[in-house]
Design a protein around this motif. Structure first.
Motif, PDB file in Angstrom:
ATOM      1  N   GLN A   1       0.844  -1.191   0.000  1.00 19.54           N
ATOM      2  CA  GLN A   1       0.000   0.000   0.000  1.00 19.54           C
ATOM      3  C   GLN A   1       0.877   1.238   0.000  1.00 19.54           C
ATOM      4  O   GLN A   1       1.903   1.275   0.665  1.00 19.54           O
ATOM      5  CB  GLN A   1      -0.894  -0.002   1.243  1.00 19.54           C
ATOM      6  N   VAL A   2       0.488   2.220  -0.753  1.00 21.11           N
ATOM      7  CA  VAL A   2       1.282   3.445  -0.856  1.00 21.11           C
ATOM      8  C   VAL A   2       0.332   4.633  -0.873  1.00 21.11           C
ATOM      9  O   VAL A   2      -0.722   4.590  -1.495  1.00 21.11           O
ATOM     10  CB  VAL A   2       2.181   3.417  -2.116  1.00 21.11           C
ATOM     11  N   GLN A   3       0.716   5.675  -0.152  1.00 17.92           N
ATOM     12  CA  GLN A   3      -0.036   6.922  -0.138  1.00 17.92           C
ATOM     13  C   GLN A   3       0.881   8.061  -0.548  1.00 17.92           C
ATOM     14  O   GLN A   3       2.069   8.070  -0.195  1.00 17.92           O
ATOM     15  CB  GLN A   3      -0.621   7.179   1.246  1.00 17.92           C
ATOM     16  N   SER A  25       4.252   7.602   1.447  1.00 21.45           N
ATOM     17  CA  SER A  25       4.140   6.750   2.625  1.00 21.45           C
ATOM     18  C   SER A  25       4.024   5.301   2.178  1.00 21.45           C
ATOM     19  O   SER A  25       3.005   4.899   1.621  1.00 21.45           O
ATOM     20  CB  SER A  25       2.915   7.146   3.454  1.00 21.45           C
ATOM     21  N   THR A  26       5.079   4.562   2.405  1.00 27.19           N
ATOM     22  CA  THR A  26       5.077   3.145   2.078  1.00 27.19           C
ATOM     23  C   THR A  26       6.260   2.501   2.783  1.00 27.19           C
ATOM     24  O   THR A  26       7.271   3.155   3.042  1.00 27.19           O
ATOM     25  CB  THR A  26       5.168   2.886   0.571  1.00 27.19           C
ATOM     26  N   TYR A  32       8.770   0.817  -5.894  1.00 22.12           N
ATOM     27  CA  TYR A  32       7.966   1.623  -6.812  1.00 22.12           C
ATOM     28  C   TYR A  32       8.803   2.608  -7.623  1.00 22.12           C
ATOM     29  O   TYR A  32       9.788   3.160  -7.144  1.00 22.12           O
ATOM     30  CB  TYR A  32       6.936   2.432  -6.025  1.00 22.12           C
ATOM     31  N   ALA A 106      -1.332   4.044  -7.755  1.00 23.29           N
ATOM     32  CA  ALA A 106      -1.866   4.928  -6.703  1.00 23.29           C
ATOM     33  C   ALA A 106      -1.456   6.350  -7.049  1.00 23.29           C
ATOM     34  O   ALA A 106      -0.429   6.558  -7.710  1.00 23.29           O
ATOM     35  CB  ALA A 106      -1.333   4.537  -5.336  1.00 23.29           C
TER      36      ALA A 106
END
Length: 117
Positions: A1-3, A25-26, A32, A106
């Motif tokens: 998950q990445v933000q 944020s990950t 990535y 994302a």
């Protein structure tokens, strides 16, 4: 998950500069590629730039004017935009990719860049 959270947009005159920042944020940032795309209402999304551990890409329309960089320790990605033109006006989104050239997995909420006199 990445933000991803963008900042740094604004209003600038033609020929001016802006630097966009993206906080990522990950737990696996190295996995990535991170890049930027932009969107103008009524037009297709345009990939602007992307950076991975092995590749850096730019759209032809921004080559020589924009520079992408990343700081994995700080989990930040930057887009330095120089010699801005009215055609650069758009909402800019920071995005995560499995690889540069693939579709984003994302993206953030976007930041408005307006180039106008």
């Amino acid at each position: 998950q990445v933000q991803l959270v963008e900042s740094g947009g604004g209003l600038v005159q033609p020929g001016g500069s802006l630097r966009l920042s993206c906080a990522v944020s990950t737990f696996a940032l190295d996995y990535y590629a991170i890049g930027w795309f932009r969107q103008v209402p009524g037009k297709e999304r345009e990939g602007v730039s992307c950076i991975s551990s092995s590749d850096t890409t730019y759209a032809e329309s921004v080559k020589g004017r924009f520079t992408i960089s990343r700081n994995n320790r700080k989990k930040m990605v930057y887009l330095q935009m120089n010699s801005l033109e009215p055609e650069d006006t758009a909402v800019y989104y920071c995005a995560a990719y499995v690889a540069c050239g693939s579709g984003p997995v994302a993206w953030g909420q976007g930041t408005q860049v307006t180039v106008s006199s």
